[in-house]
Write a protein that holds these residues in place. Sequence first.
Motif, PDB file in Angstrom:
ATOM      1  N   ASN A 163      -2.032  11.882  -3.640  1.00 53.68           N
ATOM      2  CA  ASN A 163      -3.308  12.354  -4.194  1.00 53.68           C
ATOM      3  C   ASN A 163      -3.986  11.247  -4.985  1.00 53.68           C
ATOM      4  O   ASN A 163      -3.430  10.162  -5.180  1.00 53.68           O
ATOM      5  N   ILE A 164      -5.166  11.555  -5.462  1.00 51.92           N
ATOM      6  CA  ILE A 164      -5.892  10.732  -6.421  1.00 51.92           C
ATOM      7  C   ILE A 164      -6.333  11.642  -7.555  1.00 51.92           C
ATOM      8  O   ILE A 164      -6.857  12.730  -7.330  1.00 51.92           O
ATOM      9  N   HIS A 165      -6.094  11.216  -8.781  1.00 52.25           N
ATOM     10  CA  HIS A 165      -6.571  11.936  -9.958  1.00 52.25           C
ATOM     11  C   HIS A 165      -7.565  11.076 -10.729  1.00 52.25           C
ATOM     12  O   HIS A 165      -7.490   9.841 -10.696  1.00 52.25           O
ATOM     13  N   ARG A 166      -8.459  11.733 -11.437  1.00 56.91           N
ATOM     14  CA  ARG A 166      -9.369  11.059 -12.357  1.00 56.91           C
ATOM     15  C   ARG A 166      -8.997  11.468 -13.778  1.00 56.91           C
ATOM     16  O   ARG A 166      -8.902  12.661 -14.089  1.00 56.91           O
ATOM     17  N   ALA A 167      -8.796  10.483 -14.649  1.00 57.79           N
ATOM     18  CA  ALA A 167      -8.331  10.769 -16.004  1.00 57.79           C
ATOM     19  C   ALA A 167      -9.451  10.838 -17.032  1.00 57.79           C
ATOM     20  O   ALA A 167      -9.263  11.436 -18.101  1.00 57.79           O
ATOM     21  N   ASN A 168     -10.611  10.236 -16.760  1.00 59.68           N
ATOM     22  CA  ASN A 168     -11.672  10.169 -17.783  1.00 59.68           C
ATOM     23  C   ASN A 168     -12.654  11.338 -17.651  1.00 59.68           C
ATOM     24  O   ASN A 168     -13.858  11.158 -17.523  1.00 59.68           O
ATOM     25  N   VAL A 169     -12.100  12.551 -17.697  1.00 62.61           N
ATOM     26  CA  VAL A 169     -12.916  13.755 -17.568  1.00 62.61           C
ATOM     27  C   VAL A 169     -12.888  14.543 -18.872  1.00 62.61           C
ATOM     28  O   VAL A 169     -11.818  14.794 -19.428  1.00 62.61           O
ATOM     29  N   VAL A 170     -14.056  14.921 -19.356  1.00 65.43           N
ATOM     30  CA  VAL A 170     -14.174  15.834 -20.488  1.00 65.43           C
ATOM     31  C   VAL A 170     -14.372  17.237 -19.924  1.00 65.43           C
ATOM     32  O   VAL A 170     -15.272  17.476 -19.114  1.00 65.43           O
ATOM     33  N   TRP A 171     -13.532  18.163 -20.369  1.00 66.89           N
ATOM     34  CA  TRP A 171     -13.665  19.576 -20.026  1.00 66.89           C
ATOM     35  C   TRP A 171     -14.222  20.267 -21.269  1.00 66.89           C
ATOM     36  O   TRP A 171     -13.694  20.103 -22.362  1.00 66.89           O
ATOM     37  N   ASP A 316     -19.593   6.919 -17.515  1.00 66.36           N
ATOM     38  CA  ASP A 316     -20.233   7.391 -16.290  1.00 66.36           C
ATOM     39  C   ASP A 316     -20.320   6.230 -15.293  1.00 66.36           C
ATOM     40  O   ASP A 316     -20.728   5.120 -15.641  1.00 66.36           O
ATOM     41  N   GLY A 317     -19.895   6.467 -14.065  1.00 65.42           N
ATOM     42  CA  GLY A 317     -19.859   5.401 -13.069  1.00 65.42           C
ATOM     43  C   GLY A 317     -18.533   4.665 -13.021  1.00 65.42           C
ATOM     44  O   GLY A 317     -18.365   3.733 -12.228  1.00 65.42           O
ATOM     45  N   VAL A 318     -17.569   5.081 -13.858  1.00 66.68           N
ATOM     46  CA  VAL A 318     -16.214   4.522 -13.847  1.00 66.68           C
ATOM     47  C   VAL A 318     -15.248   5.650 -13.473  1.00 66.68           C
ATOM     48  O   VAL A 318     -15.349   6.761 -14.005  1.00 66.68           O
ATOM     49  N   PHE A 319     -14.340   5.362 -12.582  1.00 70.61           N
ATOM     50  CA  PHE A 319     -13.332   6.337 -12.156  1.00 70.61           C
ATOM     51  C   PHE A 319     -11.988   5.863 -12.687  1.00 70.61           C
ATOM     52  O   PHE A 319     -11.415   4.893 -12.199  1.00 70.61           O
ATOM     53  N   ASP A 320     -11.491   6.530 -13.745  1.00 70.36           N
ATOM     54  CA  ASP A 320     -10.197   6.200 -14.356  1.00 70.36           C
ATOM     55  C   ASP A 320      -9.108   6.726 -13.427  1.00 70.36           C
ATOM     56  O   ASP A 320      -8.772   7.895 -13.426  1.00 70.36           O
ATOM     57  N   PHE A 321      -8.553   5.819 -12.670  1.00 68.71           N
ATOM     58  CA  PHE A 321      -7.716   6.160 -11.520  1.00 68.71           C
ATOM     59  C   PHE A 321      -6.236   6.287 -11.852  1.00 68.71           C
ATOM     60  O   PHE A 321      -5.677   5.508 -12.619  1.00 68.71           O
ATOM     61  N   LEU A 322      -5.610   7.285 -11.238  1.00 69.38           N
ATOM     62  CA  LEU A 322      -4.164   7.344 -11.126  1.00 69.38           C
ATOM     63  C   LEU A 322      -3.836   8.077  -9.848  1.00 69.38           C
ATOM     64  O   LEU A 322      -4.664   8.824  -9.309  1.00 69.38           O
ATOM     65  N   ALA A 323      -2.664   7.873  -9.339  1.00 70.24           N
ATOM     66  CA  ALA A 323      -2.233   8.576  -8.136  1.00 70.24           C
ATOM     67  C   ALA A 323      -0.752   8.867  -8.239  1.00 70.24           C
ATOM     68  O   ALA A 323       0.030   8.022  -8.684  1.00 70.24           O
ATOM     69  N   ASP A 324      -0.379  10.067  -7.851  1.00 70.16           N
ATOM     70  CA  ASP A 324       1.037  10.385  -7.706  1.00 70.16           C
ATOM     71  C   ASP A 324       1.493   9.879  -6.348  1.00 70.16           C
ATOM     72  O   ASP A 324       0.752   9.946  -5.356  1.00 70.16           O
ATOM     73  N   SER A 325       2.698   9.367  -6.292  1.00 75.56           N
ATOM     74  CA  SER A 325       3.218   8.869  -5.021  1.00 75.56           C
ATOM     75  C   SER A 325       4.720   9.096  -4.971  1.00 75.56           C
ATOM     76  O   SER A 325       5.351   9.417  -5.986  1.00 75.56           O
ATOM     77  N   PHE A 326       5.281   8.950  -3.788  1.00 76.55           N
ATOM     78  CA  PHE A 326       6.717   9.170  -3.608  1.00 76.55           C
ATOM     79  C   PHE A 326       7.353   7.957  -2.951  1.00 76.55           C
ATOM     80  O   PHE A 326       6.736   7.277  -2.113  1.00 76.55           O
ATOM     81  N   THR A 327       8.593   7.709  -3.330  1.00 79.38           N
ATOM     82  CA  THR A 327       9.302   6.485  -2.977  1.00 79.38           C
ATOM     83  C   THR A 327      10.509   6.745  -2.091  1.00 79.38           C
ATOM     84  O   THR A 327      10.957   7.885  -1.925  1.00 79.38           O
ATOM     85  N   LEU A 328      11.049   5.651  -1.550  1.00 82.10           N
ATOM     86  CA  LEU A 328      12.338   5.657  -0.862  1.00 82.10           C
ATOM     87  C   LEU A 328      13.314   4.831  -1.699  1.00 82.10           C
ATOM     88  O   LEU A 328      13.289   3.601  -1.662  1.00 82.10           O
ATOM     89  N   PRO A 329      14.154   5.483  -2.510  1.00 81.35           N
ATOM     90  CA  PRO A 329      15.085   4.721  -3.349  1.00 81.35           C
ATOM     91  C   PRO A 329      16.113   3.964  -2.508  1.00 81.35           C
ATOM     92  O   PRO A 329      16.535   4.429  -1.438  1.00 81.35           O
ATOM     93  N   LYS A 330      16.506   2.809  -2.988  1.00 81.66           N
ATOM     94  CA  LYS A 330      17.574   2.051  -2.339  1.00 81.66           C
ATOM     95  C   LYS A 330      18.874   2.847  -2.480  1.00 81.66           C
ATOM     96  O   LYS A 330      19.228   3.283  -3.571  1.00 81.66           O
ATOM     97  N   GLY A 331      19.561   3.052  -1.381  1.00 79.11           N
ATOM     98  CA  GLY A 331      20.787   3.838  -1.414  1.00 79.11           C
ATOM     99  C   GLY A 331      20.559   5.331  -1.385  1.00 79.11           C
ATOM    100  O   GLY A 331      21.470   6.108  -1.710  1.00 79.11           O
ATOM    101  N   ALA A 332      19.364   5.760  -0.985  1.00 75.59           N
ATOM    102  CA  ALA A 332      19.084   7.200  -0.895  1.00 75.59           C
ATOM    103  C   ALA A 332      20.109   7.851   0.021  1.00 75.59           C
ATOM    104  O   ALA A 332      20.455   7.305   1.069  1.00 75.59           O
ATOM    105  N   PRO A 333      20.626   9.035  -0.357  1.00 75.18           N
ATOM    106  CA  PRO A 333      21.706   9.648   0.411  1.00 75.18           C
ATOM    107  C   PRO A 333      21.317  10.065   1.824  1.00 75.18           C
ATOM    108  O   PRO A 333      22.188  10.192   2.683  1.00 75.18           O
ATOM    109  N   ASN A 334      20.028  10.292   2.084  1.00 74.65           N
ATOM    110  CA  ASN A 334      19.572  10.732   3.407  1.00 74.65           C
ATOM    111  C   ASN A 334      18.225  10.074   3.689  1.00 74.65           C
ATOM    112  O   ASN A 334      17.182  10.724   3.637  1.00 74.65           O
ATOM    113  N   PRO A 335      18.220   8.772   3.991  1.00 71.85           N
ATOM    114  CA  PRO A 335      16.947   8.042   4.100  1.00 71.85           C
ATOM    115  C   PRO A 335      16.017   8.586   5.175  1.00 71.85           C
ATOM    116  O   PRO A 335      14.796   8.594   4.991  1.00 71.85           O
ATOM    117  N   ASP A 336      16.561   9.045   6.302  1.00 72.82           N
ATOM    118  CA  ASP A 336      15.688   9.597   7.337  1.00 72.82           C
ATOM    119  C   ASP A 336      15.063  10.913   6.862  1.00 72.82           C
ATOM    120  O   ASP A 336      13.894  11.197   7.147  1.00 72.82           O
TER     121      ASP A 336
END
Length: 436
Positions: A163-171, A316-336
């Motif tokens: 995903n993509i999230h925007r952090a500089n939002v006032v609610w 305004d006009g700036v997108f304070d960006f972050l994104a959640d992501s997922f990894t493949l750890p080295k030595g993962a028990p079930n890489p496939d």
Amino acid sequence: MSVALAAVAALGLAACGSGNSSDSSGDASAGSTGAYTPKEGGAGGDVGVFTWWAEGSEKKGLDALVSEFEKQYPNDKFVNLAVAGGAGSNAKAKLASDLANGNPPGSFQGHAGAELTDYILADPPQIEPVNDVINALGGEKVFPKDLLDRLTVDGNIYSVPSNIHRANVVWANPKVLDKAGISETPKDIKGWIADMDKVKKSGVNTPLSIGGTWTQVQLFETVLMADLGAEKYAGLFDGSTKWDSEEVKTAVNDFKTLLTYTNKASDGDDWPDATNMVIDGKAAYNVMGDWAVAEFEAKGAKDGEDYVYFPVPGTDGVFDFLADSFTLPKGAPNPDGTKDWLMLVGSADGQKAFNLAKGSIPARTDVPADDFPKYQQSAMESFKSDTIASSIAHGAAAPLAWTDDISKATAKFYSTKDADGFLKDLTAAADKNVVK
């Protein structure tokens, strides 16, 4: 140049120019070695996934992903390894221990960007490249090139963005603003502070709600963006802007003033409580990432009637960006099995289901905007055209150690309100992590 600075430079974390090109084609990175081909129904076996999505809209987003995963990969068994704690403060500590002890999960959630450099630069490295998965998903044909550039280190990509999230939002609560006589969005931090005075005088004790330390770091980074501008803000992380500059001093003092309008918060206070203060009319404003939109919707609040939103004044006009992501750890028990999960996370179906539930926007460009509510459609449009800046609080701007130093300095400042001391602590953190 320090290791931290080299890693940040490799990730291309300076704010990029407006526009996120997504019409290019080709491999995901120079180090690509083909595309991953999953087995029909999945590789089979357990896939333990480590996140901090244990409650609220975040858990709903995870549940939506799991539902799609079970449909597309019925041979695999999802194992939920979630650890509660906003922004992953608790989860990251446990994850670090598990990785150090040779007990990696199948996959773990990480904020895309500089946060992952700690795992990449560990000796030995703690995560594997996932270029083949990115290629199988479509590479630059479906992910914005600017985003993939921010995920690439020495030709390799180490995570799949969900995903993509925007952090500089006032609610904001429009009823509270109307009562205070506020009808226009302020253009800068000084104007916003003046409006908070009006809210206070109208009888609302908490014009601006906050949560624990990470929410305060997020608020502070948006003040930095407002007072420095996106280019100089980005310079804080490559050494071209000094943390003891006059602009940073202005931002620190503005941040200090904003805190005089907030509720009292302890480090363990999570974000939903602060957002709920706006929903309940106990606060006028809350600065929170756009995961908050799901919280408003869960409480039955209506867009434009019960809540409004706008960029933090001055950004305004700036997108304070972050994104959640997922990894493949080295030595993962079930890489496939892990790669099956990564394929689902990066798929159009997975991103639609996840982001509809979580309030974020897809990292892919081929998910129709019409499927999403009004706020998310506006965020999709902004992400295409705004200048991108990287979040401190959410791991996009700096490696974990540096972010931790900034968080500690912010927590100390919240207690002491010593602006000079805060500047010294921020400068010391930069000196340790950048200037050698």
